[in-house]
Motif scaffolding. Structure first.
Motif, PDB file in Angstrom:
ATOM      1  N   ASN A  20       8.079   4.350  -3.341  1.00  0.00           N
ATOM      2  CA  ASN A  20       9.224   3.498  -3.022  1.00  0.00           C
ATOM      3  C   ASN A  20       9.944   3.025  -4.283  1.00  0.00           C
ATOM      4  OD1 ASN A  20       7.213   1.749  -3.938  1.00  0.00           O
ATOM      5  ND2 ASN A  20       7.913   0.054  -2.633  1.00  0.00           N
ATOM      6  N   GLY A  21       9.530   3.548  -5.461  1.00  0.00           N
ATOM      7  CA  GLY A  21      10.169   3.173  -6.723  1.00  0.00           C
ATOM      8  C   GLY A  21       9.512   2.030  -7.454  1.00  0.00           C
ATOM      9  N   ALA A  22       8.547   1.359  -6.826  1.00  0.00           N
ATOM     10  CA  ALA A  22       7.891   0.217  -7.461  1.00  0.00           C
ATOM     11  C   ALA A  22       6.959   0.681  -8.588  1.00  0.00           C
ATOM     12  CB  ALA A  22       7.104  -0.580  -6.429  1.00  0.00           C
ATOM     13  N   ILE A  23       6.742  -0.231  -9.541  1.00  0.00           N
ATOM     14  CA  ILE A  23       5.907   0.040 -10.710  1.00  0.00           C
ATOM     15  C   ILE A  23       4.829  -1.033 -10.831  1.00  0.00           C
ATOM     16  CG2 ILE A  23       5.854   0.123 -13.241  1.00  0.00           C
ATOM     17  CD1 ILE A  23       7.214   2.533 -12.198  1.00  0.00           C
ATOM     18  N   ILE A  24       3.600  -0.627 -11.155  1.00  0.00           N
ATOM     19  CA  ILE A  24       2.552  -1.551 -11.576  1.00  0.00           C
ATOM     20  C   ILE A  24       2.212  -1.250 -13.028  1.00  0.00           C
ATOM     21  CG2 ILE A  24       0.137  -2.264 -11.297  1.00  0.00           C
ATOM     22  CD1 ILE A  24       0.343  -1.648  -8.340  1.00  0.00           C
ATOM     23  N   SER A  25       2.219  -2.285 -13.855  1.00  0.00           N
ATOM     24  CA  SER A  25       1.827  -2.172 -15.265  1.00  0.00           C
ATOM     25  C   SER A  25       0.421  -2.747 -15.421  1.00  0.00           C
ATOM     26  CB  SER A  25       2.809  -2.944 -16.147  1.00  0.00           C
ATOM     27  OG  SER A  25       2.363  -2.972 -17.495  1.00  0.00           O
ATOM     28  N   LEU A  26      -0.489  -1.933 -15.976  1.00  0.00           N
ATOM     29  CA  LEU A  26      -1.894  -2.315 -16.107  1.00  0.00           C
ATOM     30  C   LEU A  26      -2.279  -2.578 -17.554  1.00  0.00           C
ATOM     31  CD1 LEU A  26      -4.918  -2.461 -15.035  1.00  0.00           C
ATOM     32  CD2 LEU A  26      -5.015  -0.007 -15.587  1.00  0.00           C
ATOM     33  N   GLU A  27      -3.045  -3.635 -17.786  1.00  0.00           N
ATOM     34  CA  GLU A  27      -3.753  -3.863 -19.045  1.00  0.00           C
ATOM     35  C   GLU A  27      -5.167  -4.294 -18.694  1.00  0.00           C
ATOM     36  OE1 GLU A  27      -1.719  -6.799 -21.364  1.00  0.00           O
ATOM     37  OE2 GLU A  27      -0.382  -5.338 -22.278  1.00  0.00           O
ATOM     38  N   ASN A  42       0.812  -1.224   0.000  1.00  0.00           N
ATOM     39  CA  ASN A  42       0.000   0.000   0.000  1.00  0.00           C
ATOM     40  C   ASN A  42       0.843   1.271   0.000  1.00  0.00           C
ATOM     41  OD1 ASN A  42      -2.808  -0.326  -0.264  1.00  0.00           O
ATOM     42  ND2 ASN A  42      -2.957  -1.172   1.798  1.00  0.00           N
ATOM     43  N   HIS A  43       1.842   1.311  -0.862  1.00  0.00           N
ATOM     44  CA  HIS A  43       2.668   2.507  -0.961  1.00  0.00           C
ATOM     45  C   HIS A  43       1.913   3.621  -1.685  1.00  0.00           C
ATOM     46  CE1 HIS A  43       6.265   0.656   0.688  1.00  0.00           C
ATOM     47  NE2 HIS A  43       5.967  -0.422  -0.018  1.00  0.00           N
ATOM     48  N   LYS A  44       2.388   4.830  -1.526  1.00  0.00           N
ATOM     49  CA  LYS A  44       1.724   6.012  -2.087  1.00  0.00           C
ATOM     50  C   LYS A  44       2.012   6.124  -3.585  1.00  0.00           C
ATOM     51  CE  LYS A  44       1.331  11.025  -1.539  1.00  0.00           C
ATOM     52  NZ  LYS A  44       1.478  11.320  -2.987  1.00  0.00           N
ATOM     53  N   PRO A  45       0.963   6.230  -4.422  1.00  0.00           N
ATOM     54  CA  PRO A  45       1.201   6.444  -5.852  1.00  0.00           C
ATOM     55  C   PRO A  45       1.694   7.873  -6.090  1.00  0.00           C
ATOM     56  CG  PRO A  45      -1.146   6.558  -5.378  1.00  0.00           C
ATOM     57  CD  PRO A  45      -0.477   6.148  -4.100  1.00  0.00           C
ATOM     58  N   VAL A  46       2.651   8.023  -7.033  1.00  0.00           N
ATOM     59  CA  VAL A  46       3.199   9.359  -7.281  1.00  0.00           C
ATOM     60  C   VAL A  46       3.021   9.821  -8.722  1.00  0.00           C
ATOM     61  CG1 VAL A  46       4.854   9.261  -5.387  1.00  0.00           C
ATOM     62  CG2 VAL A  46       5.524   8.411  -7.651  1.00  0.00           C
ATOM     63  N   SER A  47       2.880   8.883  -9.673  1.00  0.00           N
ATOM     64  CA  SER A  47       2.683   9.317 -11.055  1.00  0.00           C
ATOM     65  C   SER A  47       2.086   8.189 -11.892  1.00  0.00           C
ATOM     66  CB  SER A  47       3.996   9.780 -11.688  1.00  0.00           C
ATOM     67  OG  SER A  47       4.878   8.699 -11.890  1.00  0.00           O
ATOM     68  N   VAL A  48       1.477   8.598 -13.012  1.00  0.00           N
ATOM     69  CA  VAL A  48       0.844   7.644 -13.932  1.00  0.00           C
ATOM     70  C   VAL A  48       1.085   8.102 -15.366  1.00  0.00           C
ATOM     71  CG1 VAL A  48      -1.381   6.789 -14.801  1.00  0.00           C
ATOM     72  CG2 VAL A  48      -0.972   6.889 -12.338  1.00  0.00           C
ATOM     73  N   TYR A  49       1.390   7.135 -16.227  1.00  0.00           N
ATOM     74  CA  TYR A  49       1.376   7.375 -17.669  1.00  0.00           C
ATOM     75  C   TYR A  49       0.444   6.337 -18.282  1.00  0.00           C
ATOM     76  CZ  TYR A  49       2.620   8.093 -22.500  1.00  0.00           C
ATOM     77  OH  TYR A  49       2.550   8.359 -23.841  1.00  0.00           O
ATOM     78  N   ALA A  50      -0.550   6.788 -19.053  1.00  0.00           N
ATOM     79  CA  ALA A  50      -1.591   5.861 -19.502  1.00  0.00           C
ATOM     80  C   ALA A  50      -2.100   6.213 -20.892  1.00  0.00           C
ATOM     81  CB  ALA A  50      -2.758   5.886 -18.518  1.00  0.00           C
ATOM     82  N   ALA A  51      -2.775   5.233 -21.493  1.00  0.00           N
ATOM     83  CA  ALA A  51      -3.467   5.426 -22.768  1.00  0.00           C
ATOM     84  C   ALA A  51      -4.735   4.602 -22.756  1.00  0.00           C
ATOM     85  CB  ALA A  51      -2.589   5.009 -23.941  1.00  0.00           C
ATOM     86  N   THR A  52      -5.804   5.162 -23.300  1.00  0.00           N
ATOM     87  CA  THR A  52      -7.058   4.424 -23.450  1.00  0.00           C
ATOM     88  C   THR A  52      -7.450   4.393 -24.922  1.00  0.00           C
ATOM     89  OG1 THR A  52      -8.403   6.415 -23.099  1.00  0.00           O
ATOM     90  CG2 THR A  52      -7.870   5.092 -21.154  1.00  0.00           C
ATOM     91  N   PHE A  53      -8.253   3.384 -25.281  1.00  0.00           N
ATOM     92  CA  PHE A  53      -8.661   3.201 -26.676  1.00  0.00           C
ATOM     93  C   PHE A  53     -10.139   2.843 -26.744  1.00  0.00           C
ATOM     94  CE2 PHE A  53      -4.193   2.206 -26.328  1.00  0.00           C
ATOM     95  CZ  PHE A  53      -3.629   2.826 -27.439  1.00  0.00           C
ATOM     96  N   ASP A  54     -10.778   3.267 -27.819  1.00  0.00           N
ATOM     97  CA  ASP A  54     -12.138   2.848 -28.141  1.00  0.00           C
ATOM     98  C   ASP A  54     -12.117   2.356 -29.576  1.00  0.00           C
ATOM     99  OD1 ASP A  54     -14.803   2.392 -28.444  1.00  0.00           O
ATOM    100  OD2 ASP A  54     -15.425   4.478 -28.334  1.00  0.00           O
ATOM    101  N   LYS A  55     -11.679   1.126 -29.765  1.00  0.00           N
ATOM    102  CA  LYS A  55     -11.461   0.570 -31.094  1.00  0.00           C
ATOM    103  C   LYS A  55     -12.517  -0.452 -31.487  1.00  0.00           C
ATOM    104  CE  LYS A  55      -7.457   2.576 -32.064  1.00  0.00           C
ATOM    105  NZ  LYS A  55      -7.278   3.479 -33.230  1.00  0.00           N
ATOM    106  N   ILE A  56     -13.037  -1.186 -30.525  1.00  0.00           N
ATOM    107  CA  ILE A  56     -13.923  -2.315 -30.817  1.00  0.00           C
ATOM    108  C   ILE A  56     -15.335  -2.082 -30.312  1.00  0.00           C
ATOM    109  CG2 ILE A  56     -14.286  -4.797 -30.442  1.00  0.00           C
ATOM    110  CD1 ILE A  56     -11.255  -5.104 -30.251  1.00  0.00           C
ATOM    111  N   GLY A  57     -15.468  -1.329 -29.231  1.00  0.00           N
ATOM    112  CA  GLY A  57     -16.786  -1.085 -28.661  1.00  0.00           C
ATOM    113  C   GLY A  57     -17.260  -2.238 -27.807  1.00  0.00           C
ATOM    114  N   ASP A  58     -18.571  -2.407 -27.699  1.00  0.00           N
ATOM    115  CA  ASP A  58     -19.111  -3.415 -26.782  1.00  0.00           C
ATOM    116  C   ASP A  58     -19.513  -4.713 -27.472  1.00  0.00           C
ATOM    117  OD1 ASP A  58     -21.376  -2.632 -28.115  1.00  0.00           O
ATOM    118  OD2 ASP A  58     -22.526  -2.097 -26.328  1.00  0.00           O
TER     119      ASP A  58
END
Length: 356
Positions: free
Chosen positions: A247-254, A196-212
């Motif tokens: 603390n320098g840790a990274i989470i990569s999201l998909e 539960n470390h404190k988040p400090v920054s985010v770089y992200a991208a979202t897409f709407d290519k296929i829909g529902d």
């Protein structure tokens, strides 16, 4: 001691998991009142679970005013109503468990936490993955020092044809697509296990290519009870992000509702300098011992079990209210998660890294 009287605001599909969880605790809890803006759904759920008609309400404020004896409340509405309903219940003197995501944004989440603090009531967030046997197993290994310094994690929740329909695709009610619906599960699980470390920054991208993909005949991964042919879908269908912590840790999201993948999956991977683990269809762990690379397995099932985990979540909520246990998903953690979600959407919109 008298039983806690439990109310449920929003009796859609996920509320059944809360109600069944309360039923497992019949010595401590009485299912007391239901509220929903859909009269047909309210009648169905009231009849199904034996709630008297005089304790079924279409308006939350009317219910809370009529029944000051209500002790605890589950908020299971669509996301845009989480803050309003939670704050109303807290102000009425209830302890509250609010389904994830905590709110539409960090501002609402902070207002919810402030209401809980002001009223001296517990506000717990429905991060059900924290209560799974897989998460509990990894926490044991964290406490035992198995992972060492945990510096990287992969949070993956991708569906091939899994837009639920109903309000989930309507940004005005959901706040977003798979990021705020699915991503919250795996981001929070990684964050929780990693300390539960404190988040400090985010770089992200979202897409709407296929829909529902509503034109496809194949069954959906999960379908909203309010799904209809003319549902709005104005949210992202895929997102990716890098989340950095103090603390320098990274989470990569998909995460996705719709993705051309042959392998829909919900899983996380945690990597430390001493050991690693993957939580997916099963729990696998890896390290090195005595000069050799080794994989670790378990003689008993450590996998996530849906209904069992909801039962454990509701039990933790009730036990925390009764002073028997520490709340495993406090409001502060929900606020931190909403800061991450806000940053993901802002970064995707601007194309730049966002500081938290």
């Amino acid at each position: 001691m008298s039983k806690l009287k439990a109310a449920v605001i929003g009796v859609g599909g996920i509320s059944e998991c809360h109600i069944k969880g309360y039923r497992q605790l019949k010595d401590d809890v009485e299912e007391y009142a239901f509220c929903d803006i859909n009269p047909d759904r309210l009648k169905y759920m009231g009849d199904t679970f034996g709630i008297p008609e005089e304790r079924r309400y279409l308006d939350k404020d009317e219910m809370l005013k009529a029944h000051p004896e209500i002790d605890i409340c589950s908020v299971c509405t669509w996301n845009s109503a989480h803050a309003e309903c939670t704050i109303a219940a807290l102000n009425a003197g209830c302890h509250v468990i609010c389904e994830k995501p905590m709110a539409m944004n960090g501002e609402e989440a902070r207002a919810m936490k402030e209401a809980a603090d002001r009223n001296g009531k517990l506000l717990m967030i429905g991060f059900v993955r924290r209560h799974g046997r897989d998460a509990k197993t990894l926490i044991d290994f964290v406490k035992g020092g198995f992972f060492g310094d945990m510096y990287y994690a992969k949070a993956t929740y991708v569906r091939r044809n899994g837009a639920p329909g109903g309000w989930f695709g309507d940004k005005s009610r959901s706040g977003g697509g798979p990021v705020i619906d699915l991503g919250v599960h795996v981001i929070d699980l990684c964050k929780y296990i990693m300390g539960n470390h404190k988040p400090v920054s985010v770089y992200a991208a979202t897409f709407d290519k296929i829909g529902d993909r509503r034109h496809l005949e194949e069954s959906k991964a999960w379908v909203s009870t309010g799904r209809a042919k003319n549902d709005i879908f104005d949210v992202e269908d895929f997102a990716t992000a890098l989340i950095r912590f103090d603390n320098g840790a990274i989470i990569s999201l998909e995460t996705s509702f719709s993705l051309n993948t042959a392998e829909p999956r919900a899983e996380i991977e945690i990597y430390g300098d001493k050991g690693g683990a993957k939580l997916g269809d099963e729990v696998t762990m890896a390290s090195d011992l005595c000069g050799h690379l080794v994989d670790l397995s378990f003689p008993s099932n450590k996998n996530f079990v849906f209904e069992e985990s909801f039962d454990a979540e509701i039990k933790n909520f009730v036990d925390a209210v009764l002073g028997r246990a520490e709340c495993l998903a406090p409001a502060a953690d929900g606020v931190s998660l909403m800061d991450i979600i806000d940053a993901i959407y802002k970064s995707a919109a601007t194309g730049s890294e966002v500081k938290i």
